[in-house]
Write a protein that holds these residues in place. Structure first.
Motif, mmCIF file in Angstrom:
data_model
loop_
_atom_site.group_PDB
_atom_site.id
_atom_site.type_symbol
_atom_site.label_atom_id
_atom_site.label_comp_id
_atom_site.label_asym_id
_atom_site.label_seq_id
_atom_site.Cartn_x
_atom_site.Cartn_y
_atom_site.Cartn_z
ATOM 1 N N TYR A 206 52.402 36.068 32.829
ATOM 2 C CA TYR A 206 51.661 35.281 33.812
ATOM 3 C C TYR A 206 50.302 34.931 33.239
ATOM 4 O O TYR A 206 49.654 35.784 32.627
ATOM 5 C CB TYR A 206 51.430 36.074 35.103
ATOM 6 C CG TYR A 206 52.702 36.475 35.793
ATOM 7 C CD1 TYR A 206 53.362 35.597 36.649
ATOM 8 C CD2 TYR A 206 53.249 37.742 35.587
ATOM 9 C CE1 TYR A 206 54.537 35.967 37.280
ATOM 10 C CE2 TYR A 206 54.422 38.112 36.219
ATOM 11 C CZ TYR A 206 55.065 37.220 37.053
ATOM 12 O OH TYR A 206 56.222 37.583 37.672
ATOM 13 N N ILE A 208 46.597 34.115 34.325
ATOM 14 C CA ILE A 208 45.690 34.210 35.481
ATOM 15 C C ILE A 208 44.406 33.470 35.121
ATOM 16 O O ILE A 208 43.853 33.699 34.038
ATOM 17 C CB ILE A 208 45.355 35.685 35.796
ATOM 18 C CG1 ILE A 208 46.635 36.449 36.169
ATOM 19 C CG2 ILE A 208 44.321 35.784 36.918
ATOM 20 C CD1 ILE A 208 46.438 37.947 36.376
ATOM 21 N N SER A 210 40.584 32.061 37.011
ATOM 22 C CA SER A 210 39.736 31.854 38.180
ATOM 23 C C SER A 210 39.240 30.415 38.079
ATOM 24 O O SER A 210 38.351 30.113 37.284
ATOM 25 C CB SER A 210 38.580 32.861 38.186
ATOM 26 O OG SER A 210 39.084 34.155 38.472
ATOM 27 N N PRO A 227 41.053 32.529 42.182
ATOM 28 C CA PRO A 227 41.951 33.005 41.127
ATOM 29 C C PRO A 227 43.417 32.681 41.449
ATOM 30 O O PRO A 227 43.890 32.976 42.555
ATOM 31 C CB PRO A 227 41.742 34.525 41.127
ATOM 32 C CG PRO A 227 40.559 34.782 42.013
ATOM 33 C CD PRO A 227 40.487 33.631 42.971
ATOM 34 N N TYR A 228 44.109 32.084 40.483
ATOM 35 C CA TYR A 228 45.524 31.762 40.634
ATOM 36 C C TYR A 228 46.308 32.431 39.518
ATOM 37 O O TYR A 228 45.749 32.727 38.459
ATOM 38 C CB TYR A 228 45.758 30.248 40.502
ATOM 39 C CG TYR A 228 45.171 29.440 41.615
ATOM 40 C CD1 TYR A 228 45.805 29.329 42.854
ATOM 41 C CD2 TYR A 228 43.981 28.748 41.426
ATOM 42 C CE1 TYR A 228 45.268 28.574 43.872
ATOM 43 C CE2 TYR A 228 43.432 27.990 42.448
ATOM 44 C CZ TYR A 228 44.074 27.906 43.668
ATOM 45 O OH TYR A 228 43.534 27.170 44.683
ATOM 46 N N TYR A 229 47.612 32.589 39.743
ATOM 47 C CA TYR A 229 48.448 33.004 38.617
ATOM 48 C C TYR A 229 49.678 32.109 38.518
ATOM 49 O O TYR A 229 50.132 31.551 39.517
ATOM 50 C CB TYR A 229 48.807 34.486 38.683
ATOM 51 C CG TYR A 229 49.838 34.906 39.705
ATOM 52 C CD1 TYR A 229 49.481 35.177 41.013
ATOM 53 C CD2 TYR A 229 51.175 35.084 39.340
ATOM 54 C CE1 TYR A 229 50.428 35.607 41.940
ATOM 55 C CE2 TYR A 229 52.124 35.517 40.251
ATOM 56 C CZ TYR A 229 51.737 35.769 41.561
ATOM 57 O OH TYR A 229 52.669 36.183 42.469
ATOM 58 N N GLU A 247 51.386 27.032 41.547
ATOM 59 C CA GLU A 247 50.378 28.077 41.392
ATOM 60 C C GLU A 247 50.485 29.052 42.554
ATOM 61 O O GLU A 247 50.875 28.684 43.649
ATOM 62 C CB GLU A 247 48.987 27.463 41.372
ATOM 63 C CG GLU A 247 48.667 26.695 42.646
ATOM 64 C CD GLU A 247 47.653 25.583 42.401
ATOM 65 O OE1 GLU A 247 47.561 25.117 41.262
ATOM 66 O OE2 GLU A 247 46.983 25.208 43.351
ATOM 67 N N LEU A 250 46.300 34.925 43.980
ATOM 68 C CA LEU A 250 46.400 36.379 43.851
ATOM 69 C C LEU A 250 46.038 37.093 45.137
ATOM 70 O O LEU A 250 46.511 38.195 45.386
ATOM 71 C CB LEU A 250 45.469 36.861 42.739
ATOM 72 C CG LEU A 250 46.130 36.828 41.374
ATOM 73 C CD1 LEU A 250 45.172 36.372 40.328
ATOM 74 C CD2 LEU A 250 46.667 38.196 41.028
ATOM 75 N N SER A 261 42.988 42.505 34.269
ATOM 76 C CA SER A 261 44.027 43.529 34.175
ATOM 77 C C SER A 261 43.855 44.325 32.882
ATOM 78 O O SER A 261 43.146 43.901 31.965
ATOM 79 C CB SER A 261 45.413 42.866 34.165
ATOM 80 O OG SER A 261 45.618 42.241 32.922
ATOM 81 N N SER A 271 44.737 46.506 37.763
ATOM 82 C CA SER A 271 43.759 45.436 37.883
ATOM 83 C C SER A 271 42.662 45.780 38.884
ATOM 84 O O SER A 271 42.896 46.505 39.865
ATOM 85 C CB SER A 271 44.505 44.153 38.275
ATOM 86 O OG SER A 271 43.890 43.467 39.299
#
Ligand code: FRU
Length: 460
Positions: A206, A208, A210, A227-229, A247, A250, A261, A271
């Motif tokens: 993944y 991640i 921001s 923040p997305y993952y 997307e 989190l 993390s 994390s």
């Protein structure tokens, strides 16, 4: 002094805290560094604050690991990460430099330590490559298990003023070669991607980031930082190939940013995030400013695989904090008889675990600051948080496609973290309860099993 000092979260005793940095387990101890400024202001010459723990729960404060005292970091030892190699701790961070003409320079720097307490700075190891503005920061390093090579991602803004992630590779942690941009430019990466992280959870990668972008809300332009993952796979040319393109956020609370993390010695992916962020006025309106400190980190969370991505669950070590347990088993009905259960609490430091069966709807009131209204038909939770600044209830709708079976809540004096269905969704927020608030109340129509624990202090 107010009652808002957190009992089991990492928070500064004075000054301003933001991102978690350099998360690592070194010689058995967990080390957490964080962005810290002695003054209560969001921007400035940040140092790396430092705490350590042998159990992720009881933290000991150390001297700041690094101050902005060199030409290459004079205006801030900005965010970065840590790696252990051959009994040495390597810290990678961004040296932030303001020029006389008001410009900005950025250097990716290295510091090392053999005892986890004294750090030696070695200066810049990466200079700004072509194609980017000076918004180029937050190096995150990891070792690729198959090739045994070191990789680094850096949050970047391209010359076209779009966000991206720059990739570097190294064989020895000192010499780094630029590999290019990881993210394809055909989707929205905002104007800057801060704090990138490439994490592998149950063999799935993944990315991640921001993401910072300009949005318009209520007729006014504002910055949105979330923040997305993204699930995907790093290709041999360094590009990160996205799988579904969708997307995922989190965390859906109001105060969660810049997660980082790390893999601990047991191989868990853990994390922490900054339990803060948002517009400056909003940050500065928080009541703890009067007590001389601002912000905290989230509780440590373990990242684990979930059916549609990854989930975050509180680390098991937090169970050490549990004091006497109260359990409930109730059938709440609309029709008559029992439609609510209340639990009187004597402090604002609580853990609550609820399991629902046959729920049609329920409402949960946490002291006098947070409300959840769940409706099974729409599989939605309306989440409300009393805003100390506006005096109004902020509101968000969380969609939980499979319905809510479990809700896990951590309350710590002025924070609430919600974990829905074992962390498939989380929501993190600061809340400033009235000191007299003493009730947790659940009402609605559902079969519920609940447990409530008062939690003890985590700080040493
Ligand atoms: C994210 C961030 C980072 C930067 C740090 C400075 O909150 O802006 O990109 O390194 O904070 O404190």
């Amino acid at each position: 002094m107010s009652n808002y000092k957190l009992d089991y979260h990492i928070a500064p005793t004075s000054g301003f805290m933001n991102d978690p940095n350099g998360l690592v387990q070194f010689k058995g101890k967990y080390h957490v560094f964080y962005q810290w400024l002695d003054r209560l202001q969001a921007q400035g010459p940040k140092s790396w604050g430092h705490v350590a723990s042998s159990d992720l729960v009881h933290w000991e404060s150390y001297e700041c690991a690094m101050h902005p005292d060199q030409w290459y970091d004079k205006d801030g030892c900005y965010s970065g990460s840590a790696i252990v190699h051959e009994d040495t701790l390597y810290l990678f961070y961004t040296g932030n430099v303001r020029t006389e003409s008001g410009g900005r320079e950025t250097y990716q720097c290295l510091a090392t330590s053999t005892d986890g307490e004294q750090f030696t700075k070695h200066g810049p190891i990466i200079h700004l490559p072509e194609g980017y503005t000076a918004h180029f920061r937050d190096p995150k390093v990891w070792k690729e298990p198959v090739s045994q090579q070191w990789w680094m991602v850096i949050g970047a803004q391209t010359q076209e003023l779009t966000g991206n992630v720059a990739l570097y590779r190294s064989e020895d942690l000192w010499n780094w070669t630029y590999q290019g941009n990881m993210l394809s430019s055909d989707r929205n990466w905002g104007y800057m991607c801060e704090c990138p992280d490439l994490v592998t959870v149950a063999e799935q990668q993944y990315m991640i980031v921001s993401r910072q972008e300009k949005i318009e809300r209520d007729g006014r332009q504002m910055d949105q930082c979330i923040p997305y993952y993204f699930a995907g796979q790093m290709q041999s040319d360094g590009q990160f190939h996205l799988y579904s393109g969708q997307e995922q956020q989190l965390d859906e609370g109001w105060d969660y940013y810049a997660p980082q993390s790390f893999v601990d010695e047991q191989g868990r992916v853990l994390s922490f995030a900054w339990m803060g962020g948002g517009e400056i006025d909003y940050q500065m309106s928080q009541p703890t400013v009067e007590d001389g400190w601002l912000h905290a980190l989230t509780i440590p969370r373990e990242l684990v695989a979930a059916p549609n991505g990854m989930k975050q669950r509180p680390v098991v070590e937090l169970q050490q904090l549990r004091q006497q347990e109260r359990s409930y088993e109730v059938v709440l009905t609309d029709e008559h008889e029992v439609s609510e259960v209340t639990c009187a609490v004597s402090s604002h430091v609580q853990e609550i675990l609820l399991e629902f069966d046959d729920a049609r709807h329920w409402e949960l009131l946490l002291l006098d600051g947070v409300q959840l209204h769940y409706v099974d038909e729409s599989k939605s939770i309306v989440l409300k948080r009393l805003n100390w600044w506006t005096g109004e209830w902020d509101e968000r709708v969380l969609i939980v496609p499979e319905g809510v079976q479990r809700l896990h809540v951590f309350i710590d004096r002025s924070s609430v973290e919600l974990f829905i269905n074992d962390g498939e969704k989380t929501a993190t927020m600061r809340v400033f309860f009235k000191t007299t608030a003493d009730t947790i109340r659940l009402s609605g129509c559902a079969n519920v099993k609940g447990k409530v624990w008062e939690l003890s202090k985590g700080e040493l």
